[in-house]
Design an enzyme around this catalytic site. Structure first.
Site, PDB file in Angstrom:
ATOM      1  N   ASP A 166     -11.455  -1.420  -9.352  1.00  0.00           N
ATOM      2  CA  ASP A 166     -11.483  -0.195 -10.152  1.00  0.00           C
ATOM      3  C   ASP A 166     -10.319  -0.109 -11.131  1.00  0.00           C
ATOM      4  O   ASP A 166     -10.417   0.580 -12.151  1.00  0.00           O
ATOM      5  CB  ASP A 166     -11.460   1.037  -9.245  1.00  0.00           C
ATOM      6  CG  ASP A 166     -12.804   1.329  -8.609  1.00  0.00           C
ATOM      7  OD1 ASP A 166     -13.802   0.711  -9.022  1.00  0.00           O
ATOM      8  OD2 ASP A 166     -12.856   2.184  -7.705  1.00  0.00           O
TER       9      ASP A 166
ATOM     10  N   ARG B  42     -16.734   3.157   5.551  1.00  0.00           N
ATOM     11  CA  ARG B  42     -15.622   2.569   4.805  1.00  0.00           C
ATOM     12  C   ARG B  42     -14.476   2.159   5.719  1.00  0.00           C
ATOM     13  O   ARG B  42     -13.859   1.107   5.529  1.00  0.00           O
ATOM     14  CB  ARG B  42     -15.099   3.573   3.762  1.00  0.00           C
ATOM     15  CG  ARG B  42     -16.037   3.795   2.591  1.00  0.00           C
ATOM     16  CD  ARG B  42     -15.584   4.980   1.742  1.00  0.00           C
ATOM     17  NE  ARG B  42     -16.501   5.204   0.641  1.00  0.00           N
ATOM     18  CZ  ARG B  42     -16.206   4.941  -0.632  1.00  0.00           C
ATOM     19  NH1 ARG B  42     -15.040   4.447  -0.948  1.00  0.00           N
ATOM     20  NH2 ARG B  42     -17.086   5.182  -1.585  1.00  0.00           N
TER      21      ARG B  42
ATOM     22  N   GLU C  96       0.851  -1.189   0.000  1.00  0.00           N
ATOM     23  CA  GLU C  96       0.000   0.000   0.000  1.00  0.00           C
ATOM     24  C   GLU C  96       0.889   1.243   0.000  1.00  0.00           C
ATOM     25  O   GLU C  96       1.731   1.406   0.886  1.00  0.00           O
ATOM     26  CB  GLU C  96      -0.907   0.006   1.221  1.00  0.00           C
ATOM     27  CG  GLU C  96      -1.678   1.296   1.455  1.00  0.00           C
ATOM     28  CD  GLU C  96      -2.495   1.745   0.254  1.00  0.00           C
ATOM     29  OE1 GLU C  96      -2.361   2.918  -0.148  1.00  0.00           O
ATOM     30  OE2 GLU C  96      -3.245   0.917  -0.309  1.00  0.00           O
TER      31      GLU C  96
ATOM     32  N   TYR D 104     -28.305   6.997   3.841  1.00  0.00           N
ATOM     33  CA  TYR D 104     -28.614   5.866   4.717  1.00  0.00           C
ATOM     34  C   TYR D 104     -27.826   6.023   6.014  1.00  0.00           C
ATOM     35  O   TYR D 104     -26.770   6.667   6.047  1.00  0.00           O
ATOM     36  CB  TYR D 104     -28.291   4.528   4.037  1.00  0.00           C
ATOM     37  CG  TYR D 104     -26.940   4.452   3.373  1.00  0.00           C
ATOM     38  CD1 TYR D 104     -25.777   4.167   4.096  1.00  0.00           C
ATOM     39  CD2 TYR D 104     -26.820   4.654   2.005  1.00  0.00           C
ATOM     40  CE1 TYR D 104     -24.550   4.096   3.468  1.00  0.00           C
ATOM     41  CE2 TYR D 104     -25.588   4.589   1.373  1.00  0.00           C
ATOM     42  CZ  TYR D 104     -24.456   4.300   2.112  1.00  0.00           C
ATOM     43  OH  TYR D 104     -23.229   4.238   1.481  1.00  0.00           O
TER      44      TYR D 104
END
Length: 396
Positions: A300, A105, A32, A219
């Protein structure tokens, strides 16, 4: 010790891929580039097709602890808030093997990260960026840039799970024709404390408001304490890059949206957001192949999609499961497994990319076309509307 499969990117797709590969008996090294692994943004919707996969990886208990399960989706007419259809989600587990869930997230990524860190076959490194790489028969040589210099790493394969602006994809396809393209749509995102929102929106339900040239989704998250709100509108490009650098307060955004004539309750919800961040929505040209030898793409990086079916994260999770299954069933080289993986995944992911775009066009209709759409939604009702997307959620 055998060389690992290297995964560029520790987002939801990359971490799920590491867990899926480990289940298939493979070592995984997740790199990462950010110095600290933490998710930015706000909410994720995880539909049953992805929920089944995460549960199959042994994550049901920790995920249930941080998830919220909406009981329904309300499809609303934007100008007055009328509910055109109410989609009952309470029997989702019985119908599709998993519930609809929403997550902050950061909470979802932390569950995946902790599971990866606890697995003996997975190594996760932050602050490590994949630079150049060279694929050979049965291996990939990588130059990895970290704070203490450049390291040469050998892997049996490389998975680019590094997002829309994937560096791995950029090296596989070094052409301007493959560059990200602005969709003409922007998402404005905010988290609103539940006590500041209109009382009607504090229920454990998702809401979709359709407006001419835009729509709003909101939401609750974190046991209903906050409300995730996303406003998507057509806008001319403001900048060439996709990073979020713009911010408005609620009153400013509400004024900017006056041309869409939102209902009073919706305007009040928007005004309750203290800080709205600007996220231009980009796409990339569809690919006929995601792989070159021992290098492949995921999520993605392979198939960025507009968020109108709430399937972006779910499709990355499906990719990850298919990648692990290819190794588990074939027990072969990365080249063979990657070829099988893309053969399985490209048709479905491509179908969903196209369907997501069409769904956005449907949400944003105006005039007589919008009236016809609203009448059709009322005629179908909640059960009929849910059945329209059942192909996304059912077992393959």
């Amino acid at each position: 010790m055998s060389a690992p499969i290297v995964i560029a990117g520790a987002g939801v797709g990359g971490l799920t891929a590491a867990l899926s590969l480990a289940r298939a008996g493979k070592r995984a090294l997740v790199l990462e580039r950010a110095p600290k692994i933490e998710e930015v943004g706000a909410g994720f919707q995880i539909a049953p097709n992805a929920g089944r996969i995460l549960a199959g990886l042994g994550l049901e208990e920790p995920l249930a602890a941080v998830a919220l399960e909406p009981q329904a989706i309300n499809i609303r007419r934007g100008r007055d808030g009328a509910v055109l259809a109410k989609l009952d989600l309470t029997d989702s587990r019985a119908r599709w093997g998993a519930p609809f869930r929403v997550y902050h997230r950061a909470d979802l990524q932390q569950v995946l990260l902790q599971a990866a860190l606890a697995h003996e076959a997975i190594e996760v490194r932050a602050g490590a960026r994949v630079g150049s790489f060279e694929a050979r028969a049965g291996s990939v040589s990588l130059r990895v840039h970290a704070g203490d210099g450049v390291e040469e790493i050998e892997g049996v394969g490389l998975v680019g799970a590094d997002g829309l602006r994937s560096a791995v994809r950029g090296r596989l396809l070094p052409t301007e024709k493959d560059a990200p393209v602005y969709s003409g749509l922007t998402a404005w995102r905010a988290l609103v404390p539940a006590e500041l929102a209109p009382a009607v929106f504090r229920a454990r339900e998702s809401n979709l408001w359709m407006l001419p040239g835009g729509h709003v989704v909101h939401y609750p998250l974190r046991d209903g304490s906050i409300i995730n709100v996303v406003v998507i509108v057509a806008e001319p490009p403001r900048q060439s890059e996709g990073a979020s650098i713009l911010s408005l307060d609620g009153a400013q955004l509400a004024r900017a949206l006056e041309r869409l004539r939102p209902a009073a309750e919706l305007r009040a919800l928007i005004e309750a957001g203290a800080s709205w961040r600007h996220w231009p929505l980009f796409g990339r040209p569809p690919l006929e192949s995601w792989s070159q030898g021992a290098v492949t793409l995921l999520g993605d990086a392979a198939h960025p999609m507009l968020p109108f079916l709430a399937q972006g994260a779910a499709q990355a999770i499906e990719d990850a499961e298919a990648l692990g299954r290819a190794f588990l069933q074939l027990g072969a080289t990365a080249e063979t497994a990657f070829a099988a993986y893309q053969q399985i995944r490209i048709p479905r992911a491509s179908q969903i990319v196209r369907a997501s775009r069409r769904q956005g066009d449907y949400f944003h209709l105006a005039g007589p076309a919008a009236l016809g759409r609203d009448l059709a939604i009322r005629a179908l009702g909640g059960r009929g509307m849910l059945a329209r997307n059942a192909w996304l959620y059912r077992q393959p």
